[in-house]
Design a protein around this motif. Structure first.
Motif, PDB file in Angstrom:
ATOM      1  N   LYS A 500       0.826  -1.202   0.000  1.00 49.02           N
ATOM      2  CA  LYS A 500       0.000   0.000   0.000  1.00 49.02           C
ATOM      3  C   LYS A 500       0.871   1.267   0.000  1.00 49.02           C
ATOM      4  O   LYS A 500       0.618   2.214  -0.746  1.00 49.02           O
ATOM      5  CB  LYS A 500      -0.880  -0.035   1.257  1.00 49.02           C
ATOM      6  N   LEU A 501       1.890   1.245   0.844  1.00 53.15           N
ATOM      7  CA  LEU A 501       2.775   2.407   0.938  1.00 53.15           C
ATOM      8  C   LEU A 501       3.467   2.659  -0.401  1.00 53.15           C
ATOM      9  O   LEU A 501       3.605   3.805  -0.844  1.00 53.15           O
ATOM     10  CB  LEU A 501       3.810   2.173   2.047  1.00 53.15           C
ATOM     11  N   THR A 502       3.892   1.588  -1.055  1.00 51.44           N
ATOM     12  CA  THR A 502       4.565   1.721  -2.347  1.00 51.44           C
ATOM     13  C   THR A 502       3.644   2.392  -3.363  1.00 51.44           C
ATOM     14  O   THR A 502       4.057   3.300  -4.101  1.00 51.44           O
ATOM     15  CB  THR A 502       4.986   0.330  -2.866  1.00 51.44           C
ATOM     16  N   MET A 503       2.403   1.956  -3.401  1.00 50.58           N
ATOM     17  CA  MET A 503       1.458   2.552  -4.346  1.00 50.58           C
ATOM     18  C   MET A 503       1.218   4.019  -4.048  1.00 50.58           C
ATOM     19  O   MET A 503       1.184   4.853  -4.943  1.00 50.58           O
ATOM     20  CB  MET A 503       0.150   1.766  -4.341  1.00 50.58           C
ATOM     21  N   GLU A 504       1.056   4.316  -2.784  1.00 53.21           N
ATOM     22  CA  GLU A 504       0.823   5.713  -2.390  1.00 53.21           C
ATOM     23  C   GLU A 504       1.978   6.625  -2.802  1.00 53.21           C
ATOM     24  O   GLU A 504       1.768   7.690  -3.382  1.00 53.21           O
ATOM     25  CB  GLU A 504       0.686   5.819  -0.864  1.00 53.21           C
ATOM     26  N   ILE A 505       3.180   6.176  -2.481  1.00 59.11           N
ATOM     27  CA  ILE A 505       4.339   7.011  -2.811  1.00 59.11           C
ATOM     28  C   ILE A 505       4.482   7.110  -4.330  1.00 59.11           C
ATOM     29  O   ILE A 505       4.778   8.174  -4.872  1.00 59.11           O
ATOM     30  CB  ILE A 505       5.635   6.441  -2.188  1.00 59.11           C
ATOM     31  N   GLY A 506       4.254   6.002  -5.013  1.00 63.16           N
ATOM     32  CA  GLY A 506       4.351   5.996  -6.478  1.00 63.16           C
ATOM     33  C   GLY A 506       3.404   7.010  -7.105  1.00 63.16           C
ATOM     34  O   GLY A 506       3.783   7.777  -8.000  1.00 63.16           O
ATOM     35  N   MET A 507       2.193   7.043  -6.602  1.00 59.02           N
ATOM     36  CA  MET A 507       1.211   7.994  -7.135  1.00 59.02           C
ATOM     37  C   MET A 507       1.664   9.435  -6.878  1.00 59.02           C
ATOM     38  O   MET A 507       1.620  10.285  -7.775  1.00 59.02           O
ATOM     39  CB  MET A 507      -0.153   7.782  -6.452  1.00 59.02           C
ATOM     40  N   LYS A 508       2.089   9.675  -5.651  1.00 57.41           N
ATOM     41  CA  LYS A 508       2.497  11.045  -5.310  1.00 57.41           C
ATOM     42  C   LYS A 508       3.744  11.469  -6.098  1.00 57.41           C
ATOM     43  O   LYS A 508       3.861  12.612  -6.529  1.00 57.41           O
ATOM     44  CB  LYS A 508       2.788  11.150  -3.801  1.00 57.41           C
ATOM     45  N   ALA A 509       4.662  10.521  -6.281  1.00 56.70           N
ATOM     46  CA  ALA A 509       5.922  10.856  -6.951  1.00 56.70           C
ATOM     47  C   ALA A 509       5.712  11.159  -8.428  1.00 56.70           C
ATOM     48  O   ALA A 509       6.510  11.879  -9.035  1.00 56.70           O
ATOM     49  CB  ALA A 509       6.932   9.715  -6.776  1.00 56.70           C
ATOM     50  N   MET A 510       4.635  10.623  -9.011  1.00 54.08           N
ATOM     51  CA  MET A 510       4.355  10.953 -10.405  1.00 54.08           C
ATOM     52  C   MET A 510       4.096  12.441 -10.560  1.00 54.08           C
ATOM     53  O   MET A 510       4.458  13.043 -11.557  1.00 54.08           O
ATOM     54  CB  MET A 510       3.174  10.129 -10.906  1.00 54.08           C
ATOM     55  N   PRO A 570       7.738  -3.272  15.328  1.00 48.59           N
ATOM     56  CA  PRO A 570       6.870  -2.090  15.498  1.00 48.59           C
ATOM     57  C   PRO A 570       7.499  -0.763  15.083  1.00 48.59           C
ATOM     58  O   PRO A 570       6.800   0.234  14.959  1.00 48.59           O
ATOM     59  CB  PRO A 570       6.543  -2.099  16.998  1.00 48.59           C
ATOM     60  N   GLU A 571       8.809  -0.751  14.881  1.00 52.09           N
ATOM     61  CA  GLU A 571       9.436   0.473  14.365  1.00 52.09           C
ATOM     62  C   GLU A 571       8.780   0.907  13.052  1.00 52.09           C
ATOM     63  O   GLU A 571       8.775   2.088  12.698  1.00 52.09           O
ATOM     64  CB  GLU A 571      10.937   0.222  14.144  1.00 52.09           C
ATOM     65  N   THR A 572       8.229  -0.047  12.310  1.00 48.33           N
ATOM     66  CA  THR A 572       7.592   0.287  11.030  1.00 48.33           C
ATOM     67  C   THR A 572       6.400   1.223  11.218  1.00 48.33           C
ATOM     68  O   THR A 572       6.070   1.986  10.317  1.00 48.33           O
ATOM     69  CB  THR A 572       7.124  -0.990  10.312  1.00 48.33           C
ATOM     70  N   ALA A 573       5.756   1.148  12.389  1.00 47.53           N
ATOM     71  CA  ALA A 573       4.614   2.042  12.629  1.00 47.53           C
ATOM     72  C   ALA A 573       5.043   3.503  12.525  1.00 47.53           C
ATOM     73  O   ALA A 573       4.308   4.357  12.023  1.00 47.53           O
ATOM     74  CB  ALA A 573       4.006   1.771  14.006  1.00 47.53           C
ATOM     75  N   TYR A 574       6.260   3.767  13.017  1.00 45.29           N
ATOM     76  CA  TYR A 574       6.819   5.117  12.910  1.00 45.29           C
ATOM     77  C   TYR A 574       7.146   5.471  11.462  1.00 45.29           C
ATOM     78  O   TYR A 574       6.703   6.505  10.937  1.00 45.29           O
ATOM     79  CB  TYR A 574       8.062   5.192  13.793  1.00 45.29           C
ATOM     80  N   HIS A 575       7.894   4.611  10.802  1.00 40.10           N
ATOM     81  CA  HIS A 575       8.402   4.994   9.479  1.00 40.10           C
ATOM     82  C   HIS A 575       7.308   5.045   8.415  1.00 40.10           C
ATOM     83  O   HIS A 575       7.417   5.806   7.456  1.00 40.10           O
ATOM     84  CB  HIS A 575       9.542   4.063   9.072  1.00 40.10           C
ATOM     85  N   ILE A 576       6.283   4.243   8.583  1.00 42.62           N
ATOM     86  CA  ILE A 576       5.169   4.339   7.628  1.00 42.62           C
ATOM     87  C   ILE A 576       4.495   5.708   7.768  1.00 42.62           C
ATOM     88  O   ILE A 576       4.216   6.386   6.783  1.00 42.62           O
ATOM     89  CB  ILE A 576       4.165   3.183   7.854  1.00 42.62           C
ATOM     90  N   ARG A 577       4.281   6.129   9.016  1.00 45.13           N
ATOM     91  CA  ARG A 577       3.695   7.465   9.230  1.00 45.13           C
ATOM     92  C   ARG A 577       4.596   8.563   8.662  1.00 45.13           C
ATOM     93  O   ARG A 577       4.133   9.492   8.002  1.00 45.13           O
ATOM     94  CB  ARG A 577       3.509   7.719  10.721  1.00 45.13           C
ATOM     95  N   ALA A 578       5.884   8.451   8.951  1.00 47.83           N
ATOM     96  CA  ALA A 578       6.808   9.497   8.489  1.00 47.83           C
ATOM     97  C   ALA A 578       6.866   9.520   6.958  1.00 47.83           C
ATOM     98  O   ALA A 578       6.907  10.593   6.347  1.00 47.83           O
ATOM     99  CB  ALA A 578       8.189   9.283   9.090  1.00 47.83           C
ATOM    100  N   ALA A 579       6.872   8.340   6.350  1.00 45.58           N
ATOM    101  CA  ALA A 579       6.913   8.284   4.882  1.00 45.58           C
ATOM    102  C   ALA A 579       5.651   8.897   4.290  1.00 45.58           C
ATOM    103  O   ALA A 579       5.699   9.629   3.301  1.00 45.58           O
ATOM    104  CB  ALA A 579       7.063   6.833   4.412  1.00 45.58           C
ATOM    105  N   ARG A 580       4.514   8.613   4.904  1.00 46.31           N
ATOM    106  CA  ARG A 580       3.245   9.128   4.381  1.00 46.31           C
ATOM    107  C   ARG A 580       3.097  10.625   4.592  1.00 46.31           C
ATOM    108  O   ARG A 580       2.261  11.263   3.951  1.00 46.31           O
ATOM    109  CB  ARG A 580       2.080   8.404   5.051  1.00 46.31           C
ATOM    110  N   ALA A 581       3.875  11.177   5.517  1.00 40.85           N
ATOM    111  CA  ALA A 581       3.751  12.611   5.818  1.00 40.85           C
ATOM    112  C   ALA A 581       4.205  13.484   4.648  1.00 40.85           C
ATOM    113  O   ALA A 581       3.975  14.693   4.646  1.00 40.85           O
ATOM    114  CB  ALA A 581       4.531  12.961   7.077  1.00 40.85           C
ATOM    115  N   GLY A 582       4.847  12.873   3.660  1.00 44.67           N
ATOM    116  CA  GLY A 582       5.109  13.587   2.423  1.00 44.67           C
ATOM    117  C   GLY A 582       6.247  14.583   2.485  1.00 44.67           C
ATOM    118  O   GLY A 582       7.005  14.651   3.460  1.00 44.67           O
TER     119      GLY A 582
END
Lengths: 594, 594
Positions: A500-510, A570-582
């Protein structure tokens, strides 16, 4: 001070119980004859060499450092002699092509050797390590004549190698490099320029040093498409292949640095040095990438090696050092205090190291096996699949393992309390040595951009899907079993989240490429945890199957798996949020207002 | 190499715009006359002294280190002369009691001075820093006669001080210390034992060194309740108060360590050294805690100081270094590449430092103000409230600020790429210096146990509720305003989560104390973020109010606040999960199976 014993039991677990390499290698004609016993025997000998010859030089190398005088560099006391023993024992040839004097063992055995060498002494190991990179580059891109002259000497270890990329004004950005190569009449080139940060650029360990140098031809286009690769030997081989005339490449000085003091980091001045083109003109970066990819995996093994030795020492200290009583009552009432391993946070520090270490070993050995499959499997589709997985995961090996190694060596040092800060105990050296691994061969930010930009978004997620398929297959196979729920559920969950994160970032990066740049470092840590969760789940499966055997190794493995899922994933909970913060909060502020 | 300029603008923002110290101090009779201009003038002078006198010695101190010969220690070149200038200018007396020659300024001004001193040179600053700790301990617990002899000399800076706690077999666990104090006929004691890790234990900066030494009386009960505190001067003051007979406390050697090379870390051997009891027999730890609490805040300021100077340098480098083009197209098309500050991840590394730095400054200056209120507010309930907040937050200042400083100095170094690893550039020294702050004066694990066990669970959350009330008041006041939603909502959210997490851990810990030990480190990070979120929200409020002023300072402040909430606060998602995961996965594995 300190100790190092090769972790043969865990290495064998990974090689034979997790990866079943004996069977895997049967599908590779080049290695079909190698059995588990042979591999074990080689690793046992290597472990002995590392503990007895290389490890005792680690601290003295740090204290003495290299000495420079008038273009000549002396490595620390004992380095040269240990290298000679290494050469005499034939270790440089281990995974090299028999056509050039090599022993033809799989990459994965060499990889395990390098884990141990790096545990024993990273600074020393960089001398043979860079040579092996030069071997791989010349083996892949050299002409038959070049191979005939250089490879046997590098394979035997008589000569060492370097890679000369960086210049004072460019490290990451090779497109702006300035060193020039002017054609001579005899087909060679006259190369002029200054290279910096050249590891093992000058030393007294070997009779000759073969530099692989990036430079520009006179008519080269600007940028990365105008860079060519040259062999520039310190001594030009004469007609008998022996070191002849001294070439115009000289060490101008060596750096004083935070760690890896035993390895000479050189400024190399080229003043019309004679060089010979490797591969096509202007295609030098492609050729060099062979060496850089090998080097990136090698840096991952540096991180892994340091994690192992730091863990061993902090564990021994935690069992030995008496300090305070357990919060739940004395555990060693006959002593003035309890050993500090009774304290929950000391255990957290130890188990964090152990969990990163053992997953890192599984992951990196598995990747090395994929390289062997890529190089010599009979089925082209298998080769392609393996190549894709290696390409995808190389930046993860480099960045995730070295970030974890910095965390781990710092925790190991912290277990020692104040003593960890004192040089004599040896722990702070591991922290200082580990720090370079996050920087060189492409900083860990560059690795994350390589992963997200080139390897994942660059093919619309195709390579990532191949790894995802492996995860999914495992989840489907094991998810129905009750005893595996605690491992499979979080694995499936992080797999979904990565998708899901990959798709989100991919869309935004376009819409805005900075979105990829803003998310990349967080993204790499999330992918790294997906990989580690996968290997921990697989290892837990084996441990569950064998825990009735009475071997406490499996009890330990299972407990470490549980710790990993409870406390590190659980560290991923942090980095997913940070990555999604754009990217907006990163990019809004004008540079002048920082 | 490198640069340091005192960050006066941001210091003034915190002191005057955020904390309104001029008005706050009016409620403290002792400081009621001090106005903002005076404070600004003092800080400006201090900043000049730090930049011009102390900072230029930072790198040379690291390179030279201290030299030991036969009991005598020489500090690095220039340290003694700079210290004399410091004494001549009266800086040691800044926040000391006028009754003993002090200038009587508030703690908060001294705190700001120490931030700057530590930015300029942590190793040097430890000499006066430990003296000030000794001053506070003697001021609180010395007899009138002891004060008369020692305080004027320490206040003037003529003599320096140390704290001698640690022994080879005990650091954290002072209960098992062995040094003995036998009564002499004249009321003094003969003290014998070995102390290690004594910072500034011996040096050539001052005419005398006053050691505060923990030891046991002959009839002392075992454990921490049998420890007494003694003054042990290097030279016993004669009847005129001048340094007289050489006492039997001598430096046996100095340590070689990872960083703070310019400060002598001494083994101190006491062989029947004459000492005088401070405070009650067997109550030495209580008296020493005055010094330790001051020292813990001081260590937080060391972290803050290093964060500032590392940030300043990495920012300058990021604006200067040209490498690669922006992913969204060239930003400096006239140059061969863009300055690296255009890259999102470089900005992440800079903004992380900036956000930790500015919140750390707000938090620590606010805490220093609470100390001033605790010491001299006329209203007892205000003093009590302030004391509770200081007690609660001291471990957070120490651990959260120093962990963040290690992260920040590492990021600053990473911005430099390979150059960051080279000693010449000065960045790796900040990392090495910052590392000790996580260890000494109680490791950061000990701080977390102090926070969770003693300060929070120890009074059933009463002190924590006092801080929670401040957060809640702010949320209620600002939550109704639309422009504050982006700050107030996550602040309210983390406030609720801390409350819930505290209750959960408290419940679990009642059944099993290891549950507190297992959660403590994660818990402290979550509380640290609650504090930072609170101060960032308050600073955002001010910046919103003033952003129309045309001063770009507020634009920068607001952008940094937004970055903090988007990219750093989400770390709590990880630590809350890890804290909730409990102790089982830590404690299950037998020590032999690690």
């Amino acid at each position: 001070m300190g100790q190092y014993t090769a972790p043969l039991r865990d290495m064998q677990f990974v090689l034979h119980e997790l990866l079943d390499v004996e069977n895997e290698l049967k599908a590779l004609p080049r290695h079909a004859d190698i059995d588990a016993d042979t591999i074990n025997q080689v690793l046992k000998e290597a472990g002995k060499f590392c503990s007895e010859v290389v490890f005792p030089l680690n601290q003295v190398g740090d204290q003495e450092g290299c000495r420079y005088h008038d273009g000549v560099v002396k490595a620390p006391t004992g380095f040269k002699e240990a290298y000679q023993q290494y050469v005499d024992a034939g270790w440089p040839a281990l995974a090299c092509d028999p056509d050039h004097g090599g022993q033809g063992l799989p990459v994965l055995v060499n990889n395990a050797l390098y884990e141990m060498l790096n545990s024993a002494n990273q600074a020393w190991t960089m001398y043979p390590g860079l040579s092996h990179g030069a071997y791989e580059c010349l083996h892949a891109h050299g002409t038959p004549a070049q191979k005939a002259v250089y490879l046997p000497k590098i394979v035997s270890g008589e000569w060492t190698g370097t890679m000369c990329l960086t210049e004072p004004h460019c490290g990451t950005d090779l497109g702006i490099l300035r060193s020039k190569a002017e054609p001579n009449d005899d087909g060679s080139y006259a190369i002029t320029g200054t290279k910096i940060f050249i590891s093992a650029g000058e030393h007294d360990l070997a009779a000759n040093i073969i530099h692989l140098v990036l430079a520009r031809l006179p008519d080269a286009p600007p940028g990365t498409k105008g860079i060519s690769l040259f062999i520039v030997p310190k001594f030009i081989p004469d007609e008998h292949g022996a070191p002849g005339q001294r070439n115009g490449i000289r060490c101008g000085s060596i750096e004083h640095k935070m760690g890896i003091h035993g390895n000479a980091t050189c400024v190399m001045n080229l003043d019309g040095a004679r060089g010979w083109l490797v591969g096509e003109p202007n295609k030098g970066l492609n050729a060099m990438f062979v060496m850089m990819n090998a080097a990136r995996l090698g840096v991952g093994m540096q991180g892994l090696g340091l994690t192992e030795v730091a863990y061993q020492n902090s564990l021994a200290y935690a069992k030995d050092r008496l300090q305070m009583r357990s919060l739940t009552g004395p555990k060693a009432p006959d002593k003035p205090a309890d050993p500090i391993i009774v304290h929950p946070d000391v255990r957290r520090m130890l188990l964090t190291q152990k969990a990163y270490l053992e997953a890192g070993r599984a992951f990196s050995y598995w990747t090395a096996l994929q390289i062997d499959r890529e190089l010599s499997h009979t089925d082209e589709s298998v080769r392609k699949e393996a190549a894709d997985l290696v390409a995808l995961l190389t930046p993860v090996i480099k960045a995730f393992l070295t970030d974890n190694a910095f965390t781990s060596t710092n925790l190991a040092m912290q277990v020692y309390g104040g003593h960890g800060y004192i040089a004599e105990w040896g722990m702070e050296q591991y922290v200082r040595d580990a720090r370079i691994n996050m920087i060189y061969e492409g900083t860990n930010t560059i690795q994350s951009l390589d992963l997200l930009g080139r390897k994942v978004l660059g093919d619309m997620g195709a390579k990532l899907k191949k790894f995802g398929k492996m995860v999914q297959d495992f989840v489907e196979q094991e998810g129905v079993k009750e005893e595996m729920q605690e491992f499979v559920n979080p694995l499936a969950d992080i797999g979904d989240k990565v998708q899901k994160l990959t798709m989100e970032i991919g869309m935004k990066a376009m819409g805005n490429q900075d979105e990829a740049g803003a998310a990349a470092v967080d993204y790499l840590r999330v992918v790294g945890h997906l990989v580690f969760a996968y290997f921990w789940a697989r290892m837990a499966r084996i441990a569950l199957d064998k825990q009735g055997s009475g071997d406490p190794f499996y009890t330990s493995k299972l407990a470490t798996a549980r710790f990993y899922f409870a406390k590190l994933l659980p560290e991923t909970a942090y980095h997913i949020r940070a990555a999604r913060a754009g990217s907006k909060t990163l990019m809004d502020l004008e540079a002048d207002l920082f």
